[in-house]
Enzyme design. Sequence first.
Site: not given
Length: 423
Positions: A94, A178, A277, A304
Amino acid sequence: MILIKNGRVIDPKSGTDEILDILIEDGKIAGIGKYKRSNDYERVIEAEGKIVAPGLIDVHVHFRDPGLTYKEDIESGAKAAAAGGFTTVVCMANTKPPVDNPETLSYVLEKGKQADIRVLSVAAVTKGMQGKELTDFAELKAAKAIGLSDDGIPIQDSRLMYEALKRAKEEGLAISLHEEDPDFVQQAGINRGHVSKALGIGGAMALSEQLMVARDCTLALETKARVSIQHVSSRVSVEYIRLAQKLGADVWAEATPQHFSLTEEDALVKKNFAKVNPPLRTEDDRRGIIEGLKDGTIQIIATDHAPHSAEEKSREITKAPSGMIGLETALALGITNLVRTGSLTMECFLKKMTFNPARLYGLDSGYIAEGKQADLVIFDEFEKWKVEKFYSKSSNSPFIGEELYGKVKYTICNGRIVYEDKE
């Protein structure tokens, strides 16, 4: 040549746990045993009282490169990784633009070759990470993507997810997911409950994760594809994963240090630094994750690592981005909150940060053996230190000011010392 002398060598693959010496020559492990000190060595590392383990492997990092390098770039991210004991990392897709084509993938991998550690990358599952059209998996595999992920954005279309898993199975690629259904997320980053109410925001229900985990475990069972459920946050999700594995699905799961160390209560104090998240959830969820780590349902610990600027994290809570850095505190958080509490043995803990992450993506690494690449971490499990400063460009960590056990002393990648604790 480098001689590592009198370290407690722990190798999760072979089960070795013994006081040994390791000889390094030409980037490889030339010998494991007992060696005399001599002037033949360029360096003798005295490792008595310390653990020598395979270099840590993180299958889930965000280095923000290309496009968002004010937060982090591949060089700074690699330095943070080395300081945390990591010798291999897997970047998520991303970026801006996203890694959904061979050209962007090549940029990441080529820049990664200039770093002190091994920088690998997944590619996006869908074009533009829009969840509408699949990327060319075969083309991306040929360009050296080691897996697939739209991490940061859930893939809502069940039929598209089914087709993605079938194609990934054909290409022999794992898909990491995710899992947050936006229909049950009013405000991302904070668990829906009394804490979100106290903060005056809607929050994200655990149901948002549980629904998608249940769906994708079912699809994994049907397609026989390898699926990794990323950053599990809910006890119920762990139960779904456990059931899928029992039924024969090739489902893997990762837990982050923040999800086994913190709960939603920490958001009342840490505010934006505890916004992530999926969110930090309840104590029951935290314990459920630890149980999953203990019984092997959750095979991997991944950070993460998600850097953000100080300006971004200083915004009001509804506008601040979710995410926290984690590479430089992961080992110590695991030692402090899993090993020292008796939840995991040191060998089991290290396996989830070395050999198991390598197995997920089919990497020939994460273990110690003669003739293999010399990727090692040397650390003192008993040394206490305070979290204060970082090699990362960012400092968005909820653990600043905490005292943790487990200090990285040396990180060796491909036979070179890429980090040394000089404090």
